[in-house]
Scaffold this active site. Structure first.
Site, PDB file in Angstrom:
ATOM      1  N   ARG A  61     -21.349  69.882 162.271  1.00  0.00           N
ATOM      2  CA  ARG A  61     -22.155  70.967 161.423  1.00  0.00           C
ATOM      3  C   ARG A  61     -21.563  71.245 160.307  1.00  0.00           C
ATOM      4  NH1 ARG A  61     -26.351  70.586 159.701  1.00  0.00           N
ATOM      5  NH2 ARG A  61     -26.830  69.959 161.712  1.00  0.00           N
ATOM      6  N   LYS A  80     -23.297  79.850 137.950  1.00  0.00           N
ATOM      7  CA  LYS A  80     -24.183  80.289 138.978  1.00  0.00           C
ATOM      8  C   LYS A  80     -24.196  79.616 140.247  1.00  0.00           C
ATOM      9  CE  LYS A  80     -27.296  82.092 135.640  1.00  0.00           C
ATOM     10  NZ  LYS A  80     -29.028  82.104 134.727  1.00  0.00           N
ATOM     11  N   GLU A 122     -23.330  83.169 121.894  1.00  0.00           N
ATOM     12  CA  GLU A 122     -24.914  82.885 122.387  1.00  0.00           C
ATOM     13  C   GLU A 122     -25.634  83.631 121.283  1.00  0.00           C
ATOM     14  OE1 GLU A 122     -26.224  84.122 126.465  1.00  0.00           O
ATOM     15  OE2 GLU A 122     -27.147  85.800 125.042  1.00  0.00           O
ATOM     16  N   ASP A 168     -29.987  80.370 123.244  1.00  0.00           N
ATOM     17  CA  ASP A 168     -30.573  80.846 124.670  1.00  0.00           C
ATOM     18  C   ASP A 168     -32.205  81.353 124.438  1.00  0.00           C
ATOM     19  OD1 ASP A 168     -30.130  81.737 127.229  1.00  0.00           O
ATOM     20  OD2 ASP A 168     -30.294  83.904 126.338  1.00  0.00           O
TER      21      ASP A 168
END
Length: 283
Positions: free
Chosen positions: A104, A139, A201, A223
């Site tokens: 697993r 992320k 940014e 952005d």
């Protein structure tokens, strides 16, 4: 297909060991101990049930070896290679109990990472004919960043920062807290070493113009711009600073964004929204 160098097992082993300890619990695999005689041996295989790009084979092998160093493992589809339903990715020979106890964890890693590699390859395909590169973000799943970013590489993508300490990336909240574009760039330039990149940014063309005027940034993150605005930004920045498009960078939009000539497209979806590739272990 690119043949990737493997990361030293020593770096990956603590992560895999922790996952095995979580799965084996305090008393080990009680089902296998109860029903499988200790001397039983088997040949097993990890087989693909989906079309995709393989990642996590090195980790799967580590999982099996940590359970039982005597298992014989043959990798037939290394990380970064394509697979079709029915393809055998790995063969494992030895004690059935050892194979079942590692199954697993090996499949969890391989399925998850192959899903990331597969989605990344889909993004990269959309940039064909352009010089745009696909890159991931931070992320990532807590604790799994290292291997998830490796999976992005296996899919043909590139890596952004691994951590907050890798480079200076000035976001909108930094700009607000520091008092504006000029103030934040001046502060960053004062402390950055010659080895440290600075990226900032922006979300408007006016901000971009100010960044270009002040100077000092190596990269600019454009952005959440719509495509016409992004194209204009790339035109203004061309030859002066490296450009990166970010925000709402999903697969259906990638081709039109790449066509603007932007240097990089970063997408958190590569790691936070990838579907696990269906793999199975068959005796």
């Amino acid at each position: 297909m690119t043949q990737f160098s493997t990361m030293p097992d020593l770096i990956l082993e603590p992560l895999v060991r922790s996952a095995l300890m979580e799965d084996l619990g305090t008393y080990g695999d009680v089902t296998t101990r109860a029903v499988i005689p200790a001397e039983t041996t088997y040949d097993a295989a990890i087989n693909a049930r989906d079309t995709g790009v393989v990642s996590g084979m090195q980790i799967a092998a580590i999982a099996f070896r940590l359970v039982d160093p005597d298992l014989q493992i043959e990798t037939l589809r290394p990380d970064g290679f394509p697979c079709q339903p029915g393809d055998t990715l790995m063969r494992i020979k030895g004690k059935a109990s050892s194979i079942l106890s590692g199954e697993r964890v090996a499949l969890n890693f391989a399925g998850r990472l192959s899903g990331i590699a597969t989605l990344t390859a889909g993004f990269v395909k959309e940039t064909a004919g352009t010089s745009t590169r696909i890159t991931c973000t931070r992320k990532t799943t807590p604790g799994l960043r290292l291997v998830e970013k490796q999976a992005v590489l296996h899919g043909g993508g590139h890596n952004h920062r691994y951590s907050l300490s890798d480079a200076i990336l000035i976001k909108d909240n930094h700009i607000a807290a520091a008092g504006g574009v000029r103030a934040v760039l001046d502060a960053a330039k004062a402390v950055a070493s010659h080895m440290m990149k600075i990226e900032i940014e922006v979300d408007t063309l006016d901000q971009l113009a100010e960044v270009l005027e002040v100077g000092g940034a190596d990269n600019v993150l454009l952005d959440n711009m719509d495509t016409p605005t992004l194209a204009r930004a790339v035109e203004l920045a061309k030859g002066r600073i490296v450009t990166e498009a970010s925000g709402n960078m999903k697969l259906p939009r990638i081709a039109e964004v790449a066509a603007t000539g932007v240097d990089y497209i970063s997408s958190g979806a590569l790691t936070h929204s990838a579907k696990t590739l269906d793999l199975g272990l068959d005796f």
